[in-house]
Design a protein around this motif. Structure first.
Motif, PDB file in Angstrom:
ATOM      1  N   ASP A   1      13.831  12.496  -4.800  1.00 17.68           N
ATOM      2  CA  ASP A   1      12.770  11.904  -3.978  1.00 17.68           C
ATOM      3  C   ASP A   1      12.750  10.392  -4.213  1.00 17.68           C
ATOM      4  OD1 ASP A   1      10.587  11.270  -2.492  1.00 17.68           O
ATOM      5  OD2 ASP A   1       9.162  12.525  -3.610  1.00 17.68           O
ATOM      6  N   THR A   2      13.232   9.639  -3.223  1.00 13.15           N
ATOM      7  CA  THR A   2      13.371   8.179  -3.379  1.00 13.15           C
ATOM      8  C   THR A   2      12.394   7.392  -2.505  1.00 13.15           C
ATOM      9  OG1 THR A   2      15.097   8.075  -1.683  1.00 13.15           O
ATOM     10  CG2 THR A   2      15.816   8.387  -3.983  1.00 13.15           C
ATOM     11  N   PHE A   3      11.412   8.076  -1.946  1.00 14.99           N
ATOM     12  CA  PHE A   3      10.477   7.377  -1.047  1.00 14.99           C
ATOM     13  C   PHE A   3       9.776   6.210  -1.746  1.00 14.99           C
ATOM     14  CE2 PHE A   3       6.289   6.695   0.833  1.00 14.99           C
ATOM     15  CZ  PHE A   3       6.655   6.396   2.139  1.00 14.99           C
ATOM     16  N   GLY A   4       9.304   6.443  -2.970  1.00 12.14           N
ATOM     17  CA  GLY A   4       8.595   5.398  -3.711  1.00 12.14           C
ATOM     18  C   GLY A   4       9.491   4.202  -4.016  1.00 12.14           C
ATOM     19  N   LEU A   5      10.731   4.488  -4.394  1.00 14.97           N
ATOM     20  CA  LEU A   5      11.688   3.419  -4.688  1.00 14.97           C
ATOM     21  C   LEU A   5      11.989   2.604  -3.424  1.00 14.97           C
ATOM     22  CD1 LEU A   5      13.605   2.090  -6.720  1.00 14.97           C
ATOM     23  CD2 LEU A   5      15.325   3.792  -6.060  1.00 14.97           C
ATOM     24  N   GLU A   6      12.209   3.300  -2.327  1.00 18.24           N
ATOM     25  CA  GLU A   6      12.474   2.617  -1.060  1.00 18.24           C
ATOM     26  C   GLU A   6      11.274   1.779  -0.627  1.00 18.24           C
ATOM     27  OE1 GLU A   6      13.585   5.787   1.530  1.00 18.24           O
ATOM     28  OE2 GLU A   6      15.406   6.213   0.413  1.00 18.24           O
ATOM     29  N   ALA A   7      10.092   2.316  -0.803  1.00 19.02           N
ATOM     30  CA  ALA A   7       8.879   1.579  -0.433  1.00 19.02           C
ATOM     31  C   ALA A   7       8.708   0.329  -1.295  1.00 19.02           C
ATOM     32  CB  ALA A   7       7.654   2.488  -0.562  1.00 19.02           C
ATOM     33  N   SER A   8       9.091   0.420  -2.559  1.00 16.86           N
ATOM     34  CA  SER A   8       8.972  -0.770  -3.422  1.00 16.86           C
ATOM     35  C   SER A   8       9.987  -1.838  -3.027  1.00 16.86           C
ATOM     36  CB  SER A   8       9.114  -0.395  -4.900  1.00 16.86           C
ATOM     37  OG  SER A   8      10.424   0.011  -5.195  1.00 16.86           O
ATOM     38  N   TYR A   9      11.182  -1.424  -2.630  1.00 15.81           N
ATOM     39  CA  TYR A   9      12.169  -2.397  -2.133  1.00 15.81           C
ATOM     40  C   TYR A   9      11.646  -3.086  -0.865  1.00 15.81           C
ATOM     41  CZ  TYR A   9      15.857  -0.692  -5.270  1.00 15.81           C
ATOM     42  OH  TYR A   9      16.614  -0.368  -6.359  1.00 15.81           O
ATOM     43  N   LEU A  10      11.059  -2.306   0.006  1.00 18.86           N
ATOM     44  CA  LEU A  10      10.499  -2.871   1.237  1.00 18.86           C
ATOM     45  C   LEU A  10       9.367  -3.847   0.919  1.00 18.86           C
ATOM     46  CD1 LEU A  10      10.301  -2.985   4.322  1.00 18.86           C
ATOM     47  CD2 LEU A  10       8.756  -1.021   4.208  1.00 18.86           C
ATOM     48  N   ALA A  11       8.511  -3.481  -0.016  1.00 22.41           N
ATOM     49  CA  ALA A  11       7.401  -4.364  -0.394  1.00 22.41           C
ATOM     50  C   ALA A  11       7.929  -5.679  -0.967  1.00 22.41           C
ATOM     51  CB  ALA A  11       6.490  -3.672  -1.412  1.00 22.41           C
TER      52      ALA A  11
ATOM     53  N   ASP B   1       0.829  -1.212   0.000  1.00 23.37           N
ATOM     54  CA  ASP B   1       0.000   0.000   0.000  1.00 23.37           C
ATOM     55  C   ASP B   1       0.859   1.256   0.000  1.00 23.37           C
ATOM     56  OD1 ASP B   1      -2.275  -1.559  -0.037  1.00 23.37           O
ATOM     57  OD2 ASP B   1      -2.704  -1.326   2.118  1.00 23.37           O
ATOM     58  N   ALA B   2       1.942   1.238   0.789  1.00 24.62           N
ATOM     59  CA  ALA B   2       2.824   2.409   0.834  1.00 24.62           C
ATOM     60  C   ALA B   2       3.528   2.614  -0.507  1.00 24.62           C
ATOM     61  CB  ALA B   2       3.857   2.239   1.943  1.00 24.62           C
ATOM     62  N   ALA B   3       3.912   1.516  -1.158  1.00 24.01           N
ATOM     63  CA  ALA B   3       4.642   1.621  -2.426  1.00 24.01           C
ATOM     64  C   ALA B   3       3.754   2.077  -3.571  1.00 24.01           C
ATOM     65  CB  ALA B   3       5.282   0.279  -2.770  1.00 24.01           C
ATOM     66  N   THR B   4       2.469   1.799  -3.497  1.00 31.03           N
ATOM     67  CA  THR B   4       1.570   2.125  -4.613  1.00 31.03           C
ATOM     68  C   THR B   4       0.673   3.332  -4.341  1.00 31.03           C
ATOM     69  OG1 THR B   4      -0.048   0.519  -3.797  1.00 31.03           O
ATOM     70  CG2 THR B   4       1.534  -0.252  -5.450  1.00 31.03           C
ATOM     71  N   SER B   5       0.848   3.969  -3.209  1.00 28.92           N
ATOM     72  CA  SER B   5      -0.012   5.121  -2.915  1.00 28.92           C
ATOM     73  C   SER B   5       0.427   6.334  -3.739  1.00 28.92           C
ATOM     74  CB  SER B   5       0.036   5.462  -1.421  1.00 28.92           C
ATOM     75  OG  SER B   5       1.220   6.156  -1.108  1.00 28.92           O
ATOM     76  N   GLU B   6      -0.472   7.293  -3.859  1.00 30.66           N
ATOM     77  CA  GLU B   6      -0.185   8.511  -4.614  1.00 30.66           C
ATOM     78  C   GLU B   6       0.953   9.305  -3.987  1.00 30.66           C
ATOM     79  OE1 GLU B   6      -3.574  10.950  -5.444  1.00 30.66           O
ATOM     80  OE2 GLU B   6      -4.744   9.247  -6.187  1.00 30.66           O
TER      81      GLU B   6
END
Length: 164
Positions: A44-54, A30-35
């Motif tokens: 801004d690497t939040f999305g990339l980091e969240a996808s690694y975590l997922a 959910d965190a990786a795919t949220s807006e």
């Protein structure tokens, strides 16, 4: 110690660990795919980091599921006092030369090494794999044998009090 009760407690703990891993993986997805994960600039690497975590959480789900299925698909095997310790054995150790009889319980398992299960009577059972240091020490031994285990860098002598 009742081996069937221990076996059921281990299955319950593995199922709970599997369910927790699924919940964590869903949260990470959910965190990786949220807006809010869409990058606003190249730094801004939040999305990339969240996808690694997922991805990591999904790998953990697979591992937890494998452990749960592997353990629950095996029947409880009972050992006699003349049987050597091998995978499936519940082993009770008593510390030699201790003023109080300090006991430890280990379940030799092909998977989920490191898991600790608390029983209703206040005792704990630790799952160890045959390739772990404790597992390597116990494999092939029998009730009545003495083993040497390291705890916090100190070697302690235990007697194998029971093999169930």
């Amino acid at each position: 110690m009742n081996k069937v009760t221990v076996y059921e407690a281990i299955i319950s703990a593995l199922e709970k660990r599997f369910e927790t891993a699924k919940w964590a993986a869903n949260q990470a997805y959910d965190a990786a795919t949220s807006e809010e994960s869409v990058a606003e600039n190249k730094y801004d690497t939040f999305g990339l980091e969240a996808s690694y975590l997922a991805h990591g959480q999904s790998q953990r789900v697979l591992e937890c599921e494998k452990d749960f299925l592997s353990f629950s698909n095996h029947k409880t095997v009972f050992f006699g006092e003349d049987d050597e310790i091998k995978t499936g054995a519940l082993v009770g150790l008593l510390e030699v030369n201790a003023p109080l009889k300090n006991s430890k319980w280990f379940y030799l398992s092909a998977c989920a090494g490191g898991l600790s299960v608390e029983l209703g009577d206040g005792e704990s059972v630790f799952l160890v794999t045959p390739s772990s240091p404790v597992g390597l020490t116990l494999i092939g031994k029998m009730e009545g044998d003495e083993v040497l285990l390291k705890q916090s860098g100190i070697e302690i002598v235990y007697e194998i009090a029971s093999v169930l």
